[in-house]
Design a protein around this motif. Structure first.
Motif, PDB file in Angstrom:
ATOM      1  N   THR A 176       5.051  44.780  -7.895  1.00 44.35           N
ATOM      2  CA  THR A 176       5.086  44.064  -6.619  1.00 44.35           C
ATOM      3  C   THR A 176       3.809  44.332  -5.820  1.00 44.35           C
ATOM      4  O   THR A 176       3.199  45.403  -5.929  1.00 44.35           O
ATOM      5  CB  THR A 176       6.303  44.490  -5.781  1.00 44.35           C
ATOM      6  OG1 THR A 176       6.324  45.912  -5.658  1.00 44.35           O
ATOM      7  CG2 THR A 176       7.588  44.021  -6.430  1.00 44.35           C
ATOM      8  N   LEU A 202       8.046  48.517  -2.692  1.00 44.17           N
ATOM      9  CA  LEU A 202       9.179  47.747  -3.205  1.00 44.17           C
ATOM     10  C   LEU A 202       9.452  48.023  -4.679  1.00 44.17           C
ATOM     11  O   LEU A 202      10.506  47.643  -5.197  1.00 44.17           O
ATOM     12  CB  LEU A 202       8.938  46.249  -2.994  1.00 44.17           C
ATOM     13  CG  LEU A 202       9.008  45.757  -1.554  1.00 44.17           C
ATOM     14  CD1 LEU A 202       8.617  44.290  -1.468  1.00 44.17           C
ATOM     15  CD2 LEU A 202      10.397  45.957  -0.979  1.00 44.17           C
ATOM     16  N   ARG A 203       8.537  48.691  -5.343  1.00 44.36           N
ATOM     17  CA  ARG A 203       8.756  49.026  -6.747  1.00 44.36           C
ATOM     18  C   ARG A 203       9.863  50.059  -6.917  1.00 44.36           C
ATOM     19  O   ARG A 203      10.371  50.263  -8.013  1.00 44.36           O
ATOM     20  CB  ARG A 203       7.443  49.525  -7.377  1.00 44.36           C
ATOM     21  CG  ARG A 203       6.346  48.468  -7.328  1.00 44.36           C
ATOM     22  CD  ARG A 203       5.022  48.964  -7.881  1.00 44.36           C
ATOM     23  NE  ARG A 203       3.958  47.987  -7.615  1.00 44.36           N
ATOM     24  CZ  ARG A 203       2.701  48.098  -8.006  1.00 44.36           C
ATOM     25  NH1 ARG A 203       2.327  49.175  -8.693  1.00 44.36           N
ATOM     26  NH2 ARG A 203       1.807  47.170  -7.716  1.00 44.36           N
ATOM     27  N   ASN A 223      11.272  44.242  -9.449  1.00 43.12           N
ATOM     28  CA  ASN A 223      10.562  45.299  -8.729  1.00 43.12           C
ATOM     29  C   ASN A 223       9.323  45.824  -9.454  1.00 43.12           C
ATOM     30  O   ASN A 223       8.659  46.727  -8.954  1.00 43.12           O
ATOM     31  CB  ASN A 223      11.499  46.464  -8.391  1.00 43.12           C
ATOM     32  CG  ASN A 223      12.062  47.166  -9.611  1.00 43.12           C
ATOM     33  OD1 ASN A 223      11.731  46.819 -10.747  1.00 43.12           O
ATOM     34  ND2 ASN A 223      12.921  48.153  -9.389  1.00 43.12           N
ATOM     35  N   PHE A 226       6.888  40.980  -2.093  1.00 43.01           N
ATOM     36  CA  PHE A 226       7.612  41.125  -3.354  1.00 43.01           C
ATOM     37  C   PHE A 226       6.993  40.313  -4.492  1.00 43.01           C
ATOM     38  O   PHE A 226       7.554  40.217  -5.581  1.00 43.01           O
ATOM     39  CB  PHE A 226       9.085  40.732  -3.189  1.00 43.01           C
ATOM     40  CG  PHE A 226       9.316  39.423  -2.491  1.00 43.01           C
ATOM     41  CD1 PHE A 226       9.355  38.240  -3.205  1.00 43.01           C
ATOM     42  CD2 PHE A 226       9.501  39.371  -1.122  1.00 43.01           C
ATOM     43  CE1 PHE A 226       9.564  37.024  -2.582  1.00 43.01           C
ATOM     44  CE2 PHE A 226       9.716  38.161  -0.470  1.00 43.01           C
ATOM     45  CZ  PHE A 226       9.747  36.987  -1.202  1.00 43.01           C
TER      46      PHE A 226
END
Length: 234
Positions: free
Chosen positions: A193, A198-199, A190, A33
């Protein structure tokens, strides 16, 4: 030194102070992250004197936050930088991931405030940050700070699917057991990342973070939620 850049003015990176932020390059962790991953391997060379001169030109600030990446990867230059910043009258804050315990101990006399990341529970640590031995080193660094007398905060980024309420509860219990007084829950961002998947993960709301914080309030004396739109004490 290898730096990623300098932010001239921040109102949120050093509690109670207006500060400049110096981003140092390099980090032993590969947190999925991370949104500053450009700092992992890239940077621009700059001398300590040039950095001090640059921030000294800003008459609005009374402090400097040194962050990264992981500043303690450049420990010798970092110590020189802290000394010279103190010599010209700035308060100094250090952000660290806690991996370099001995190096952290060597600079404590030259800083005024430390923020240490506790990324997740120690059972999951090495796997999450992709760095062998990280859990034990971070544990020792938190204990070092708790016994140092220096003002510091532990902080955890709440990341849906990776670092959630049950993890925060375990972390808070550990922090309480070693005498940590100040704990900050940070809102996951987000954008950009390291792990591109994870975006697509939605950051927790401020209300959700406060809800989690209230469940661990009994463990830590000072509890704070930090979001893009500001901070709130819980």
């Amino acid at each position: 030194m290898l730096i990623g850049g300098i932010l001239d003015l921040s109102t949120i990176d050093f509690p109670g102070k207006l500060c400049s932020v110096i981003f140092l390059s390099g980090c032993p962790f590969r947190c999925p992250f991370c949104h500053n991953h450009e700092l992992l391997n890239k940077g621009t060379k700059a001398s300590v004197d040039d950095i001090v001169k640059k921030v000294s030109e800003n008459y609005l600030i009374d402090g400097v936050c040194i962050t990264g990446g992981e500043p303690l990867m450049q420990a010798e230059e970092l110590l020189e930088l802290c000394k010279k910043l103190k010599d010209v009258g700035f308060a100094v804050k250090l952000d660290t991931n806690g991996y370099y315990t001995k190096k952290l101990a060597s600079v404590l006399e030259k800083v005024d405030y430390v923020a240490i990341d506790v990324k997740t529970t120690f059972e999951k640590y090495d796997r999450l940050v992709k760095c062998k031995g990280a859990a034990e080193r971070v544990r020792k660094s938190v204990e070092l700070l708790a016994n140092s007398g220096i003002e510091f905060e532990a902080r955890t980024t709440v990341v849906p699917t990776l670092v959630e309420e049950k993890d925060i509860l375990k972390i808070a219990k550990f922090l309480s057991s070693v005498g940590v007084k100040k704990y900050v829950l940070q809102q996951f961002r987000n954008e950009n990342t390291l792990d591109k998947s994870l975006r697509k993960v939605k950051p927790p709301s401020k209300e959700r973070l406060v809800e989690i914080a209230e469940k661990v309030r009994d463990f830590v004396e000072c509890l704070r939620v930090r979001c893009e739109d500001g901070e709130v004490d819980v």
